[in-house]
Write a protein that holds these residues in place. Structure first.
Motif, PDB file in Angstrom:
ATOM      1  N   ASP A  40      -9.988  30.275 -39.703  1.00 18.46           N
ATOM      2  CA  ASP A  40     -10.865  31.467 -39.369  1.00 18.46           C
ATOM      3  C   ASP A  40     -10.977  31.775 -38.020  1.00 18.46           C
ATOM      4  O   ASP A  40     -11.185  33.142 -37.814  1.00 18.46           O
ATOM      5  N   TRP A  41     -11.365  31.067 -37.296  1.00 18.53           N
ATOM      6  CA  TRP A  41     -11.622  31.474 -35.755  1.00 18.53           C
ATOM      7  C   TRP A  41     -10.474  32.009 -35.025  1.00 18.53           C
ATOM      8  O   TRP A  41     -10.506  32.787 -34.360  1.00 18.53           O
ATOM      9  N   SER A  42      -9.168  31.413 -35.799  1.00 21.36           N
ATOM     10  CA  SER A  42      -7.902  32.007 -35.231  1.00 21.36           C
ATOM     11  C   SER A  42      -7.445  33.351 -36.039  1.00 21.36           C
ATOM     12  O   SER A  42      -6.522  33.793 -35.536  1.00 21.36           O
ATOM     13  N   ASP A  43      -8.191  33.547 -36.920  1.00 24.29           N
ATOM     14  CA  ASP A  43      -7.825  34.928 -37.771  1.00 24.29           C
ATOM     15  C   ASP A  43      -6.381  34.864 -38.065  1.00 24.29           C
ATOM     16  O   ASP A  43      -5.578  35.686 -37.874  1.00 24.29           O
ATOM     17  N   THR A  44      -6.068  33.539 -38.664  1.00 26.78           N
ATOM     18  CA  THR A  44      -4.588  33.239 -38.861  1.00 26.78           C
ATOM     19  C   THR A  44      -4.116  34.181 -40.189  1.00 26.78           C
ATOM     20  O   THR A  44      -3.019  34.504 -39.753  1.00 26.78           O
ATOM     21  N   ASN A  45      -4.760  34.684 -41.031  1.00 23.27           N
ATOM     22  CA  ASN A  45      -4.114  35.316 -41.764  1.00 23.27           C
ATOM     23  C   ASN A  45      -4.151  37.000 -41.649  1.00 23.27           C
ATOM     24  O   ASN A  45      -3.699  37.798 -42.708  1.00 23.27           O
ATOM     25  N   GLU A  46      -4.578  37.295 -40.501  1.00 19.18           N
ATOM     26  CA  GLU A  46      -4.460  38.832 -40.170  1.00 19.18           C
ATOM     27  C   GLU A  46      -3.110  39.229 -39.750  1.00 19.18           C
ATOM     28  O   GLU A  46      -2.276  38.581 -39.065  1.00 19.18           O
ATOM     29  N   PRO A  47      -2.571  40.407 -40.261  1.00 17.50           N
ATOM     30  CA  PRO A  47      -1.303  41.069 -40.095  1.00 17.50           C
ATOM     31  C   PRO A  47      -0.942  40.916 -38.726  1.00 17.50           C
ATOM     32  O   PRO A  47       0.043  40.859 -38.174  1.00 17.50           O
ATOM     33  N   SER A  88     -16.681  16.136 -32.924  1.00 13.89           N
ATOM     34  CA  SER A  88     -15.718  15.957 -34.005  1.00 13.89           C
ATOM     35  C   SER A  88     -14.192  16.064 -33.786  1.00 13.89           C
ATOM     36  O   SER A  88     -13.897  16.371 -32.529  1.00 13.89           O
ATOM     37  N   ASP A  89     -13.447  15.746 -34.736  1.00 17.47           N
ATOM     38  CA  ASP A  89     -11.709  16.067 -34.459  1.00 17.47           C
ATOM     39  C   ASP A  89     -11.774  17.392 -34.654  1.00 17.47           C
ATOM     40  O   ASP A  89     -12.565  18.195 -35.084  1.00 17.47           O
ATOM     41  N   LEU A  90     -10.478  17.982 -34.116  1.00 17.07           N
ATOM     42  CA  LEU A  90     -10.200  19.267 -34.032  1.00 17.07           C
ATOM     43  C   LEU A  90      -9.004  19.478 -34.762  1.00 17.07           C
ATOM     44  O   LEU A  90      -8.073  19.083 -34.907  1.00 17.07           O
ATOM     45  N   TRP A  91      -9.228  20.852 -35.693  1.00 13.42           N
ATOM     46  CA  TRP A  91      -7.844  21.291 -36.440  1.00 13.42           C
ATOM     47  C   TRP A  91      -7.582  22.379 -36.148  1.00 13.42           C
ATOM     48  O   TRP A  91      -8.571  23.511 -36.134  1.00 13.42           O
ATOM     49  N   ILE A  92      -6.458  22.721 -35.652  1.00 10.09           N
ATOM     50  CA  ILE A  92      -5.879  24.189 -34.860  1.00 10.09           C
ATOM     51  C   ILE A  92      -4.734  24.498 -36.088  1.00 10.09           C
ATOM     52  O   ILE A  92      -3.686  23.760 -36.347  1.00 10.09           O
ATOM     53  N   SER A  93      -4.819  25.693 -36.365  1.00 16.97           N
ATOM     54  CA  SER A  93      -3.686  26.367 -37.005  1.00 16.97           C
ATOM     55  C   SER A  93      -2.834  27.156 -36.012  1.00 16.97           C
ATOM     56  O   SER A  93      -3.444  28.103 -35.412  1.00 16.97           O
ATOM     57  N   VAL A  94      -1.729  26.659 -35.856  1.00 11.05           N
ATOM     58  CA  VAL A  94      -0.646  27.391 -34.671  1.00 11.05           C
ATOM     59  C   VAL A  94      -0.132  28.668 -35.430  1.00 11.05           C
ATOM     60  O   VAL A  94       0.438  28.782 -36.852  1.00 11.05           O
ATOM     61  N   PRO A  95      -0.036  29.706 -34.710  1.00 11.91           N
ATOM     62  CA  PRO A  95       0.457  31.016 -35.214  1.00 11.91           C
ATOM     63  C   PRO A  95       2.054  30.893 -35.716  1.00 11.91           C
ATOM     64  O   PRO A  95       2.660  30.021 -34.968  1.00 11.91           O
ATOM     65  N   ILE A  96       2.129  31.331 -36.719  1.00 11.79           N
ATOM     66  CA  ILE A  96       3.572  31.259 -37.315  1.00 11.79           C
ATOM     67  C   ILE A  96       4.535  31.905 -36.499  1.00 11.79           C
ATOM     68  O   ILE A  96       5.742  31.293 -36.616  1.00 11.79           O
ATOM     69  N   THR A  97       4.144  32.666 -35.567  1.00 11.56           N
ATOM     70  CA  THR A  97       5.238  33.259 -34.683  1.00 11.56           C
ATOM     71  C   THR A  97       5.135  32.808 -33.287  1.00 11.56           C
ATOM     72  O   THR A  97       5.865  33.077 -32.448  1.00 11.56           O
ATOM     73  N   ALA A  98       4.573  31.519 -33.113  1.00 13.46           N
ATOM     74  CA  ALA A  98       4.129  31.125 -31.794  1.00 13.46           C
ATOM     75  C   ALA A  98       5.608  30.533 -31.426  1.00 13.46           C
ATOM     76  O   ALA A  98       6.305  29.920 -31.982  1.00 13.46           O
ATOM     77  N   ASN A 126      -1.352  28.945 -42.148  1.00 13.24           N
ATOM     78  CA  ASN A 126      -2.152  28.645 -43.131  1.00 13.24           C
ATOM     79  C   ASN A 126      -1.510  29.332 -44.333  1.00 13.24           C
ATOM     80  O   ASN A 126      -1.117  30.335 -44.333  1.00 13.24           O
ATOM     81  N   GLU A 127      -1.545  28.460 -45.380  1.00 12.31           N
ATOM     82  CA  GLU A 127      -1.099  29.020 -46.636  1.00 12.31           C
ATOM     83  C   GLU A 127       0.003  29.505 -46.447  1.00 12.31           C
ATOM     84  O   GLU A 127       0.158  30.556 -47.202  1.00 12.31           O
ATOM     85  N   ILE A 128       1.111  29.175 -46.019  1.00 14.40           N
ATOM     86  CA  ILE A 128       2.602  29.802 -46.065  1.00 14.40           C
ATOM     87  C   ILE A 128       3.224  29.932 -47.403  1.00 14.40           C
ATOM     88  O   ILE A 128       3.895  30.847 -47.438  1.00 14.40           O
TER      89      ILE A 128
END
Length: 427
Positions: A40-47, A88-98, A126-128
């Motif tokens: 959610d810090w990446s706002d991965t689900n925003e158009p 802590s360990d880190l989990w990053i969601s890479v943008p779908i269009t990266a 996220n949740e493709i």
């Protein structure tokens, strides 16, 4: 000559907001947990974040951006710094269009900035699989362009409209994830500092859940390049659904909790099914999200105020402690990391707590906290606000009722104890 260089700073942190940007109480809270997922810090689900422009490294949010609170998300530098500060360990969601260049630059940043003792978990978007999110359409189009649509494979998903497109999206997720992991491995030099994760749908059908896992992990032998498979075994989803609104309102809290308990146990069975698929391919099973889902993830989380009121009662009921305790213990009989969604989120009581600095402390969070105290290797000494032990009572002369104050109530306590009728007391 407009105002420049504006800062909004919490009082008391004027001298430290640049060197120590995270509130110390929040850091202390997060130190209970060994892995932080920043989806959610990446706002991965925003158009706006699945466009071709969003996939260019030069367009990312940086620490110097005017705000870290827009739909563009938070700078990766802040994510890494928070993980370092927490330990802590880190989990990053890479943008779908990266682009490959974006991924190369992100991997370089993680390599150079993340503490050497910490792991980075890398996931594509996220949740493709989720057709409600814009990244699904992007993956579907990209999968079709690569020729991944398959009529025969689509027969396993005929309950969906455009099942061929669904297969194309899953296969693109699988293939592009492997490409992302390969870039990270090239930049970081080895796989000992990051873990590649592919995430699937924990649908409430054991056969379909198996089919999804196999499609993702077996396409082009993807499992050979993956470290873990992850699902989100949410329970209680029916509470917030329109079709169940009348039944939710009419049934007792106790009856709803009975149903939620059964749903939780079934979702653990979904997890065991996914574990069978992952283990057969030499992979760990994790969750990317987990917990209750007694809310719709929209701006209107409940179909009516009556449903909201009933959901609030269910959520705050002490039986939620027992449900979460059983859920956690059951998962760790067969699964690896469980990332609960989320830390603090007011929407539909989604968060573990309402806020990091105040009550109420929900039963589910107490269950998580107690579980960590007995099982986790990290710092589980954090005492949630509102759960501190009551101080020992102090004896005060004249405090007849023992409430800590000398007041008019003590007069009546004294009079009752004296046992006199019509007496006069000068206190």
């Amino acid at each position: 000559d407009y105002i420049r260089n504006i800062r909004v700073i919490m009082p008391g942190h004027e001298e430290t907001f640049t060197s120590a940007p995270f509130h110390p109480t929040y850091i202390q809270f997060l130190r209970q947990f060994s892995l932080l997922r920043f989806m959610d810090w990446s706002d991965t689900n925003e158009p706006e974040n699945v466009t071709p422009e969003a996939g260019l490294w030069e367009n990312r949010v940086t620490p110097d951006h005017a705000s870290q609170g827009t739909i563009r998300g938070v700078a990766y530098e802040h994510m890494i710094d928070l993980a370092n500060e927490v330990g802590s360990d880190l989990w990053i969601s890479v943008p779908i269009t990266a682009t490959d260049d974006f991924i190369d630059s992100l991997a370089t940043l993680v390599r150079d900035r993340l503490d050497q003792q910490r792991l980075a978990y890398i996931e594509l978007s996220n949740e493709i699989w989720n057709r409600d999110f814009p990244q699904h359409a992007v993956a579907t189009a990209a999968g079709r362009a690569r020729g991944y649509a398959d009529t025969e494979a689509a027969t396993s998903f005929q309950f969906l409209t455009d099942s061929e497109g669904f297969v194309a999206a899953l296969r693109y997720q699988s293939a592009r994830s492997i490409e992302v992991f390969q870039i990270f491995e090239s930049v970081m030099g080895a796989r000992d500092r990051f873990r590649g994760v592919i995430c699937g749908w924990a649908i409430d059908d054991l056969t379909i859940a198996t089919n999804i896992a196999e499609e993702l992990l077996d396409w082009q032998n993807a499992h050979a390049s993956v470290d873990a498979y992850a699902i989100a075994p949410y329970f209680g989803f029916f509470i917030a659904q329109e079709d169940f609104a009348d039944r939710v309102v009419s049934r007792s809290v106790e009856a709803l909790l009975d149903t939620i308990t059964q749903d939780m146990r079934f979702m653990l069975d979904v997890g065991r099914t996914a574990q069978d698929v992952a283990a057969a391919r030499g992979l760990d099973l994790m969750t990317y999200e987990a917990g209750h889902h007694m809310v719709r993830a929209t701006e209107v989380p409940y179909p009516s105020d009556d449903v909201r009121a009933k959901a609030d009662l269910v959520h705050a009921d002490e039986r939620m402690y027992d449900i979460y305790a059983e859920y956690l213990a059951g998962w760790f009989e067969f699964g690896d990391h469980m990332t609960l969604f989320s830390d603090f989120l007011a929407l539909g009581n989604f968060g573990l707590a309402s806020r990091w600095d105040q009550s109420p402390i929900y039963p589910k969070y107490r269950a998580v906290h107690d579980f960590l105290l007995t099982t986790a290797p990290g710092d589980s000494t954090f005492v949630p606000p509102g759960t501190e032990p009551e101080p020992e009572p102090v004896s005060i002369p004249g405090d007849g009722d023992g409430d800590g104050d000398v007041d008019v109530d003590d007069f009546f306590a004294f009079a009752d104890a004296f046992g006199s009728q019509g007496g006069v007391f000068d206190l």
